[in-house]
Design a protein around this motif. Structure first.
Motif, PDB file in Angstrom:
ATOM      1  N   ARG A  26      22.693  75.715  19.513  1.00 20.06           N
ATOM      2  CA  ARG A  26      21.317  75.791  19.019  1.00 20.06           C
ATOM      3  C   ARG A  26      20.665  74.409  19.049  1.00 20.06           C
ATOM      4  N   ARG A  27      21.404  73.396  18.591  1.00 24.66           N
ATOM      5  CA  ARG A  27      20.864  72.027  18.626  1.00 24.66           C
ATOM      6  C   ARG A  27      20.635  71.581  20.066  1.00 24.66           C
ATOM      7  N   ARG A  28      21.537  71.941  20.940  1.00 26.20           N
ATOM      8  CA  ARG A  28      21.402  71.548  22.339  1.00 26.20           C
ATOM      9  C   ARG A  28      20.134  72.145  22.941  1.00 26.20           C
ATOM     10  N   GLU A  29      19.873  73.408  22.645  1.00 24.45           N
ATOM     11  CA  GLU A  29      18.651  74.033  23.143  1.00 24.45           C
ATOM     12  C   GLU A  29      17.405  73.329  22.616  1.00 24.45           C
ATOM     13  N   THR A  31      17.099  70.198  21.507  1.00 27.77           N
ATOM     14  CA  THR A  31      16.938  68.781  21.871  1.00 27.77           C
ATOM     15  C   THR A  31      16.863  68.562  23.373  1.00 27.77           C
ATOM     16  N   ASP A  32      17.676  69.304  24.119  1.00 28.59           N
ATOM     17  CA  ASP A  32      17.745  69.078  25.559  1.00 28.59           C
ATOM     18  C   ASP A  32      16.890  70.039  26.366  1.00 28.59           C
ATOM     19  N   GLY A  33      16.427  71.121  25.746  1.00 26.70           N
ATOM     20  CA  GLY A  33      15.719  72.135  26.521  1.00 26.70           C
ATOM     21  C   GLY A  33      16.668  72.754  27.528  1.00 26.70           C
ATOM     22  N   GLN A  34      16.126  73.123  28.666  1.00 22.04           N
ATOM     23  CA  GLN A  34      16.972  73.739  29.690  1.00 22.04           C
ATOM     24  C   GLN A  34      17.590  72.717  30.637  1.00 22.04           C
ATOM     25  N   GLY A  35      17.068  71.518  30.663  1.00 21.69           N
ATOM     26  CA  GLY A  35      17.626  70.515  31.563  1.00 21.69           C
ATOM     27  C   GLY A  35      17.219  70.748  33.006  1.00 21.69           C
ATOM     28  N   ARG A  36      17.937  70.094  33.905  1.00 24.90           N
ATOM     29  CA  ARG A  36      17.591  70.180  35.313  1.00 24.90           C
ATOM     30  C   ARG A  36      18.116  71.474  35.919  1.00 24.90           C
ATOM     31  N   ARG A 341      18.913  79.646  35.981  1.00 20.63           N
ATOM     32  CA  ARG A 341      19.934  78.657  36.336  1.00 20.63           C
ATOM     33  C   ARG A 341      19.948  77.484  35.365  1.00 20.63           C
ATOM     34  N   ARG A 342      18.780  77.081  34.910  1.00 19.49           N
ATOM     35  CA  ARG A 342      18.710  75.915  34.038  1.00 19.49           C
ATOM     36  C   ARG A 342      19.302  76.191  32.656  1.00 19.49           C
ATOM     37  N   THR A 343      19.582  77.441  32.338  1.00 19.16           N
ATOM     38  CA  THR A 343      20.214  77.774  31.059  1.00 19.16           C
ATOM     39  C   THR A 343      21.733  77.796  31.154  1.00 19.16           C
ATOM     40  N   VAL A 344      22.277  77.699  32.364  1.00 15.71           N
ATOM     41  CA  VAL A 344      23.723  77.817  32.583  1.00 15.71           C
ATOM     42  C   VAL A 344      24.360  76.437  32.501  1.00 15.71           C
ATOM     43  N   ARG A 345      25.312  76.294  31.603  1.00 17.11           N
ATOM     44  CA  ARG A 345      26.027  75.021  31.470  1.00 17.11           C
ATOM     45  C   ARG A 345      27.134  74.929  32.514  1.00 17.11           C
ATOM     46  N   LEU A 346      27.182  73.808  33.190  1.00 13.28           N
ATOM     47  CA  LEU A 346      28.219  73.577  34.195  1.00 13.28           C
ATOM     48  C   LEU A 346      29.312  72.664  33.675  1.00 13.28           C
ATOM     49  N   ASP A 347      29.224  72.317  32.381  1.00 11.70           N
ATOM     50  CA  ASP A 347      30.259  71.519  31.739  1.00 11.70           C
ATOM     51  C   ASP A 347      30.601  72.176  30.413  1.00 11.70           C
ATOM     52  N   GLY A 348      31.432  71.544  29.629  1.00  9.99           N
ATOM     53  CA  GLY A 348      31.762  72.076  28.321  1.00  9.99           C
ATOM     54  C   GLY A 348      32.968  72.997  28.355  1.00  9.99           C
ATOM     55  N   GLY A 355      28.761  80.646  31.988  1.00 12.31           N
ATOM     56  CA  GLY A 355      28.316  81.884  31.359  1.00 12.31           C
ATOM     57  C   GLY A 355      26.802  81.956  31.249  1.00 12.31           C
ATOM     58  N   VAL A 356      26.299  83.173  31.093  1.00 13.00           N
ATOM     59  CA  VAL A 356      24.862  83.409  30.952  1.00 13.00           C
ATOM     60  C   VAL A 356      24.608  84.030  29.581  1.00 13.00           C
ATOM     61  N   LYS A 357      23.729  83.423  28.824  1.00 14.75           N
ATOM     62  CA  LYS A 357      23.432  83.870  27.467  1.00 14.75           C
ATOM     63  C   LYS A 357      22.676  85.201  27.478  1.00 14.75           C
ATOM     64  N   GLY A 358      22.793  85.903  26.358  1.00 16.78           N
ATOM     65  CA  GLY A 358      21.994  87.116  26.222  1.00 16.78           C
ATOM     66  C   GLY A 358      20.519  86.799  26.121  1.00 16.78           C
ATOM     67  N   SER A 359      20.167  85.879  25.252  1.00 16.30           N
ATOM     68  CA  SER A 359      18.771  85.512  25.011  1.00 16.30           C
ATOM     69  C   SER A 359      18.584  84.012  25.151  1.00 16.30           C
ATOM     70  N   LEU A 360      17.363  83.632  25.427  1.00 15.44           N
ATOM     71  CA  LEU A 360      16.945  82.240  25.304  1.00 15.44           C
ATOM     72  C   LEU A 360      15.700  82.213  24.423  1.00 15.44           C
ATOM     73  N   PRO A 361      15.748  81.540  23.255  1.00 11.73           N
ATOM     74  CA  PRO A 361      16.912  80.835  22.732  1.00 11.73           C
ATOM     75  C   PRO A 361      18.056  81.794  22.395  1.00 11.73           C
TER      76      PRO A 361
END
Length: 412
Positions: A26-29, A31-36, A341-348, A355-361
């Motif tokens: 939740r904090r990542r969303e 503060t960082d938004g969706q990122g690149r 794509r910008r919601t998908v984390r490639l690290d962690g 993985g792909v979230k159900g909702s954004l946020p």
């Protein structure tokens, strides 16, 4: 004033109850938004790898794919419905890349589904450990997609495919609607989105063309078109609230109509699909954000995004671009795919990487704080089609370059 107080109190209580992983995301969303946007070529294999982990880590350890990874509760048990239509995704990607491990995974999924097929030929709703265990039209249609794909690729699944398809034909009403075996896990009533069941029958018809599967499928799609309004809106098109359906179920409905057109090229189906696709397109934001629920005038009724529905709709827009060569469909799809794509984390951690979230946020109501296997499946399919069209356009020197378009659309 009192209502605002209780709303704030509930929000504080929910935050306190959230596990550390959910709070961190939740904090990542925030503060960082969706990122690149990492791009299709980088995201697609990561999404497929996440689906492999969902199969390996299913709580029921049976060869099926876990329904989801929940930040509070971990991996779920296997979900027959979505395992069914993940099978063709794995077969297709295995063919593309030469990854034989994906083909073996698809075979393992299919063997599991054959083992749990009910005596009637139908399949249960819900997860493998859900009650009641009763045959359900929608779930059977989704699993039929996998059985047909496995029979076409491997052979040996003809009997299970035929039994499922025969059951769907036998339980269909004369007007083309399925009413007798609804899911116990959604609001009762007729469902326009069972055009996605019809698609399963169309895939079976490609293998068994003489058993009436195509006729039954097309009858259902024609029935569903009776629920379509002039602006493309479908009545009875949601799991829970047909006045403001999820883009997920709109995507199911639209895909079924497009598959009917792909099967027999009847312009009736293409015209109907375009009306719906144009309606959804009118709700798309300039950054590719598509509201998770829509009203009958195609206006937004949600401030969150259903990422599953976004990926499904993007795939349908790409199909329409194939059929019409109208660049607006490709442009809308590229924006939407880039957004997801910008919601998908490639690290962690591996449980969420790819993985792909159900909702954004992630706090949104659809799959709250969960990574859903069908969201990953639909994004993988849409990204794969995007690659196919990129190759085709490059070969044909098309006016719209899908390789160049994606970053330009994202930056806009």
């Amino acid at each position: 004033m009192r209502q605002r107080y209780w709303s704030l109190a509930r929000e504080i209580r929910n935050r306190i109850r959230l596990p550390a992983a959910a709070l961190a995301e939740r904090r990542r969303e925030q503060t960082d938004g969706q990122g690149r946007d990492p791009g299709t070529d980088e995201v697609l294999p990561k999404v497929l790898d996440w689906l492999c982990r969902a199969q390996d880590n299913s709580r029921s350890r049976d060869g099926g794919v876990a329904r989801n990874y929940d930040l509070a509760h971990g991996w779920s048990s296997s979900y027959p419905e979505t395992t069914g239509y993940i099978i063709p995704t794995f077969i297709d990607y295995g063919r593309r890349t030469g990854r034989t491990d994906l083909l073996e995974r698809a075979r393992r999924m299919t063997d599991w589904l054959v083992a749990i097929q009910l005596p009637s030929g139908g399949f249960q709703g819900g997860k493998i450990d859900s009650d009641p265990i009763v045959p359900v039209t929608f779930n059977t249609g989704q699993i039929l997609l996998g059985l047909a794909a496995a029979e076409a690729r491997f052979g040996g699944y003809h009997d299970a495919m035929r039994r499922a398809a025969d059951w769907l034909v036998e339980t269909q009403d004369d007007d083309g609607c399925w009413r007798r075996h609804p899911t116990p896990f959604a609001k009762s009533g007729e469902k326009a989105y069972e055009t996605h069941v019809a698609w399963g029958l169309l895939e079976a018809a490609r293998i068994e063309p003489a058993r009436g599967y195509a006729q039954a499928a097309l009858e259902n799609v024609r029935w569903a078109l009776g629920l379509q309004r002039p602006n493309g809106w479908f009545d009875n098109c949601c799991l829970s609230d047909s006045s403001q359906p999820l883009t997920h179920t709109i995507g199911y409905t639209l895909r079924g109509v497009l598959e009917a057109y792909r099967f027999n090229h009847d312009p009736l189906f293409l015209d109907a699909a375009r009306r719906t696709a144009d309606g959804v397109l009118s709700a798309l934001g300039p950054d590719g954000r598509l509201p998770g629920r829509l009203l009958s005038d195609w206006s937004a009724t949600a401030d969150w995004v259903c990422l599953t529905g976004s990926a499904q709709i993007a795939h349908c827009w790409l199909m329409l671009y194939e059929y019409t060569n109208e660049e607006r469909y490709a442009e809308a799809a590229l924006k939407t795919n880039a957004f997801v794509r910008r919601t998908v984390r490639l690290d962690g951690p591996p449980e969420i990487r790819g993985g792909v979230k159900g909702s954004l946020p992630m706090s949104g109501p659809y799959g709250r704080y969960q990574y859903l296997n069908w969201a990953a499946k639909f994004l993988a399919d849409s990204l794969a089609l995007e690659i196919d069209l990129r190759v085709r356009n490059t070969a044909a020197n098309a006016t719209i370059d899908l390789t160049a378009a994606t970053p330009a659309l994202v930056s806009g």
